[in-house]
Design a protein around this motif. Structure first.
Motif, PDB file in Angstrom:
ATOM      1  N   LYS A 185       2.211  57.550  26.919  1.00 51.30           N
ATOM      2  CA  LYS A 185       1.793  57.713  25.442  1.00 51.30           C
ATOM      3  C   LYS A 185       2.415  57.566  24.538  1.00 51.30           C
ATOM      4  N   SER A 186       4.019  58.154  24.579  1.00 50.73           N
ATOM      5  CA  SER A 186       5.077  57.739  23.901  1.00 50.73           C
ATOM      6  C   SER A 186       5.125  56.587  23.472  1.00 50.73           C
ATOM      7  N   LEU A 187       5.204  55.323  23.745  1.00 43.95           N
ATOM      8  CA  LEU A 187       5.342  54.230  24.100  1.00 43.95           C
ATOM      9  C   LEU A 187       4.429  53.788  23.141  1.00 43.95           C
ATOM     10  N   ASP A 188       2.783  54.097  22.950  1.00 42.24           N
ATOM     11  CA  ASP A 188       1.772  53.974  22.302  1.00 42.24           C
ATOM     12  C   ASP A 188       1.849  54.145  20.954  1.00 42.24           C
ATOM     13  N   LEU A 189       2.348  55.682  20.904  1.00 45.39           N
ATOM     14  CA  LEU A 189       2.716  55.826  19.508  1.00 45.39           C
ATOM     15  C   LEU A 189       3.726  54.853  18.494  1.00 45.39           C
ATOM     16  N   VAL A 190       4.979  54.659  19.120  1.00 49.48           N
ATOM     17  CA  VAL A 190       5.848  53.437  18.888  1.00 49.48           C
ATOM     18  C   VAL A 190       5.303  52.738  18.419  1.00 49.48           C
ATOM     19  N   HIS A 191       4.222  52.125  19.427  1.00 51.92           N
ATOM     20  CA  HIS A 191       3.891  51.005  19.247  1.00 51.92           C
ATOM     21  C   HIS A 191       3.288  50.860  17.675  1.00 51.92           C
ATOM     22  N   GLU A 192       2.382  51.764  17.725  1.00 56.13           N
ATOM     23  CA  GLU A 192       1.287  52.113  16.506  1.00 56.13           C
ATOM     24  C   GLU A 192       2.400  52.040  15.214  1.00 56.13           C
TER      25      GLU A 192
END
Length: 172
Positions: A129-136
């Protein structure tokens, strides 16, 4: 007479070089952000599916990428391997200071700092989830950087040449 012409040509060339160098920084920034996003997506798959240790995942996530972004992740990996007491956040901040050719602004550096602070301290789902947020966040920043690139590249190129010509006119 020839000396004046040669001097004028040198001034215009220097102005053009300055303008083209500034424009190149605007072109390089979105490219480096895209490379960081690519590395983070590879890192996410290494963390979630392959389950390799973090330093190994950091060194493997740069497959096919060269330049300062690859150096950033390799240096971070080496720091974590060589200094077992170092946290991912400290390794990222030290790697950001060691890699000189990065044209990232404060906004991207803050996102990477928050990402590295959360790296390794959570379970796989939370890291996903953290990597998805950083990607966004980085995708949004990349879009803004591309808009700035479109607006400013031609301007800085013309400004360099025209600034050199203006200096020649003033000195003549």
């Amino acid at each position: 007479m020839w000396l004046k012409i040669f001097g004028s040509l040198m001034i215009v060339t220097a102005g053009a070089c300055i303008g083209f160098n500034l424009a190149a920084r605007y072109v390089e920034r979105p490219r480096q952000i895209r490379q960081i996003i690519s590395c983070l997506l590879a890192l996410k798959s290494h963390i979630n599916y392959v389950a390799v240790p973090l330093p190994e995942a950091l060194s493997q996530c740069t497959g096919g990428i060269t330049g300062p972004v690859a150096d950033l992740f390799h240096i971070m990996s080496e720091l974590l391997v060589n200094n077992g007491w170092l946290t991912p956040q400290a390794a990222m901040s030290q790697a950001l200071t060691e890699v000189n050719l990065l044209v990232l602004k404060k906004q991207e550096r803050e996102v990477l700092a928050v990402f590295s602070a959360n790296l390794g301290g959570m379970n796989r789902e939370e890291q996903h989830k953290s990597l998805d947020l950083v990607h966004e966040q980085l995708s949004r920043i990349q879009y803004e950087a591309e808009k700035l690139c479109e607006q400013n590249v031609k301007m800085y190129r013309y400004l360099g040449v025209c600034g050199g010509l203006a200096v020649v006119i003033v000195l003549a």
